[in-house]
Write a protein that holds these residues in place. Structure first.
Motif, PDB file in Angstrom:
ATOM      1  N   ASP A   1      -3.646   9.681   7.142  1.00  9.59           N
ATOM      2  CA  ASP A   1      -3.851   8.254   7.292  1.00  9.59           C
ATOM      3  C   ASP A   1      -5.034   7.560   7.765  1.00  9.59           C
ATOM      4  O   ASP A   1      -5.584   7.078   8.437  1.00  9.59           O
ATOM      5  CB  ASP A   1      -3.465   7.900   8.198  1.00  9.59           C
TER       6      ASP A   1
ATOM      7  N   VAL B   1      -3.849  -4.476   1.443  1.00  8.92           N
ATOM      8  CA  VAL B   1      -2.546  -3.697   1.869  1.00  8.92           C
ATOM      9  C   VAL B   1      -2.662  -3.090   0.472  1.00  8.92           C
ATOM     10  O   VAL B   1      -2.061  -3.633   0.069  1.00  8.92           O
ATOM     11  CB  VAL B   1      -2.326  -4.408   2.842  1.00  8.92           C
ATOM     12  N   SER B   2      -2.626  -1.628   0.585  1.00  7.26           N
ATOM     13  CA  SER B   2      -2.204  -1.362  -0.270  1.00  7.26           C
ATOM     14  C   SER B   2      -0.146  -1.698  -0.716  1.00  7.26           C
ATOM     15  O   SER B   2       0.501  -1.806  -1.664  1.00  7.26           O
ATOM     16  CB  SER B   2      -2.297   0.267  -0.688  1.00  7.26           C
TER      17      SER B   2
ATOM     18  N   GLY C   1      -3.666   4.349  -2.512  1.00 10.54           N
ATOM     19  CA  GLY C   1      -2.320   4.326  -1.846  1.00 10.54           C
ATOM     20  C   GLY C   1      -1.585   4.887  -1.250  1.00 10.54           C
ATOM     21  O   GLY C   1      -2.079   6.720  -1.048  1.00 10.54           O
ATOM     22  N   ASP C   2      -0.322   4.720  -1.358  1.00  8.67           N
ATOM     23  CA  ASP C   2       1.018   5.529  -1.757  1.00  8.67           C
ATOM     24  C   ASP C   2       1.250   5.546  -2.671  1.00  8.67           C
ATOM     25  O   ASP C   2       2.441   6.339  -3.084  1.00  8.67           O
ATOM     26  CB  ASP C   2       2.228   5.135  -0.713  1.00  8.67           C
TER      27      ASP C   2
ATOM     28  N   HIS D   1       0.603   1.094   7.321  1.00  7.56           N
ATOM     29  CA  HIS D   1      -0.485   0.864   6.870  1.00  7.56           C
ATOM     30  C   HIS D   1      -1.281  -0.806   7.225  1.00  7.56           C
ATOM     31  O   HIS D   1      -2.053  -1.329   6.519  1.00  7.56           O
ATOM     32  CB  HIS D   1      -0.435   0.049   5.199  1.00  7.56           C
TER      33      HIS D   1
ATOM     34  N   ASP E   1      -6.163  -1.795   4.388  1.00  9.14           N
ATOM     35  CA  ASP E   1      -5.578  -0.831   5.026  1.00  9.14           C
ATOM     36  C   ASP E   1      -5.588  -0.895   5.989  1.00  9.14           C
ATOM     37  O   ASP E   1      -7.557  -1.550   6.637  1.00  9.14           O
ATOM     38  CB  ASP E   1      -4.666   0.391   4.882  1.00  9.14           C
TER      39      ASP E   1
ATOM     40  N   HIS F   1       2.832  -2.835  -5.069  1.00  5.93           N
ATOM     41  CA  HIS F   1       2.038  -1.868  -4.375  1.00  5.93           C
ATOM     42  C   HIS F   1       0.380  -1.599  -4.865  1.00  5.93           C
ATOM     43  O   HIS F   1       1.331  -1.880  -6.702  1.00  5.93           O
ATOM     44  CB  HIS F   1       2.613  -0.118  -4.671  1.00  5.93           C
TER      45      HIS F   1
ATOM     46  N   ASN G   1      -4.786   9.076  -0.049  1.00  5.62           N
ATOM     47  CA  ASN G   1      -4.446   8.742   1.183  1.00  5.62           C
ATOM     48  C   ASN G   1      -4.552   9.600   2.086  1.00  5.62           C
ATOM     49  O   ASN G   1      -5.038  10.033   3.076  1.00  5.62           O
ATOM     50  CB  ASN G   1      -4.581   7.203   1.592  1.00  5.62           C
TER      51      ASN G   1
ATOM     52  N   CYS H   1      -8.076   4.439   6.602  1.00  3.60           N
ATOM     53  CA  CYS H   1      -8.599   3.103   6.427  1.00  3.60           C
ATOM     54  C   CYS H   1      -9.898   2.502   5.511  1.00  3.60           C
ATOM     55  O   CYS H   1     -10.683   4.167   5.869  1.00  3.60           O
ATOM     56  CB  CYS H   1      -8.934   1.954   7.532  1.00  3.60           C
TER      57      CYS H   1
END
Ligand SMILES: [Zn+2]
Length: 274
Positions: A61, A124-125, A212-213, A131, A76, A195, A257, A63
């Motif tokens: 994870d 932020v994603s 991002g996700d 996140h 993030d 997103h 990510n 940033c």
């Protein structure tokens, strides 16, 4: 042409060249990768329906901090820094995920001489806990978030800890953060309603898309799988398509990510990419 005219032309040409070099040096400078946690998923098939059922999976994870001559952008904020003090981590999502942190985001920023108050923008994603975990740390920053994401998150049970001193900029699609196309927010809905991903054009490294996700790991990217918890399957597939087209068009790399093996290949702060 007289000698004086020739000298004048040379002087003007040198000035033009100097100005061009100046422009080339201005703008985006570097990107740092920061360790923003490790997540353990109890059952991989939550992210890859029908595949590796009952097997656990470890996620990185990250940033990312981008230094531009017009300011700093943090992409993030990871799992909460408080998790670093929890020996067994923090169990979330009804036991499906455990968050861990070996070091805090605050410490990693301090190590490269950055205070939270120095950060101009926090983008932020999306608003899941891994996140937005440290969003409150950046009390004086401008938050860049899709309007659709903000409305959805604030109507739900897990509201991000935005603070009243933050300026919240609610985006309605793509956004050029510094006005020179070096850092572009790309709307990639599906995992959540608003997103977003980030396209970063670095002078030496080239173009990178921070996922991002939109996708969680390489095998899901290869097979274009949509996790069960995503809010919209069609939007997710369209966003994956959009990212694939962007990679082709811009000859860009995709940095996923949560892909632990890929992240293990990256240089983390205090090292950086130019
Ligand atoms: Zn995530």
């Amino acid at each position: 042409m007289s000698r004086r005219q020739r000298v004048a032309i040379v002087v003007v040409a040198a000035a033009v060249l100097w100005a061009a070099l100046d422009v080339a040096e201005a703008g985006i400078q570097r990107l740092y990768v920061l360790d923003c946690g490790q997540n353990v998923g109890k059952d991989q098939s939550r992210w890859s329906p029908g595949v590796n059922e009952g097997r656990s999976i470890e996620f990185s994870d990250n940033c990312y901090l981008i230094r531009h001559d017009k300011g700093l952008l943090l992409w993030d904020t990871g799992v909460p820094d408080s998790v670093a003090a929890m020996p067994d981590g923090l169990v979330v999502a009804n036991g499906a995920i455990t968050y861990r942190r070996t070091k805090t985001l605050a410490d990693q920023l301090a190590q490269i001489g950055v205070k939270p108050a120095d950060i101009t923008y926090v983008a932020v994603s999306h608003t899941h806990g891994d996140h937005v975990g440290n969003i409150a740390l950046f009390a004086t920053s401008t938050v860049l978030i899709q309007g659709a994401e903000y409305e959805w998150a604030m109507a739900g049970p897990n509201k991000p800890a935005f603070v009243p001193t933050q300026t919240i900029t609610k985006l309605g699609g793509d956004h050029d953060v510094f006005g020179d196309a070096s850092v572009m927010i790309l709307s990639t809905p599906g995992h959540t309603p608003g997103h977003q991903s980030l396209l970063v054009s670095l002078p030496k490294t080239g173009v990178i898309v921070l996922s991002g996700d939109a996708v969680h790991f390489q095998d899901n990217w290869t097979h274009k799988r949509v996790p069960q918890m995503n809010v919209n399957k069609e939007q997710t597939l369209a966003s994956l398509q959009r990212i694939a087209a962007t990679l082709d068009e811009r000859k860009a790399q995709l940095w996923i990510n949560h892909d632990k093996p890929q992240s293990a290949q990256l240089r983390y702060a205090p090292a950086f990419y130019e």
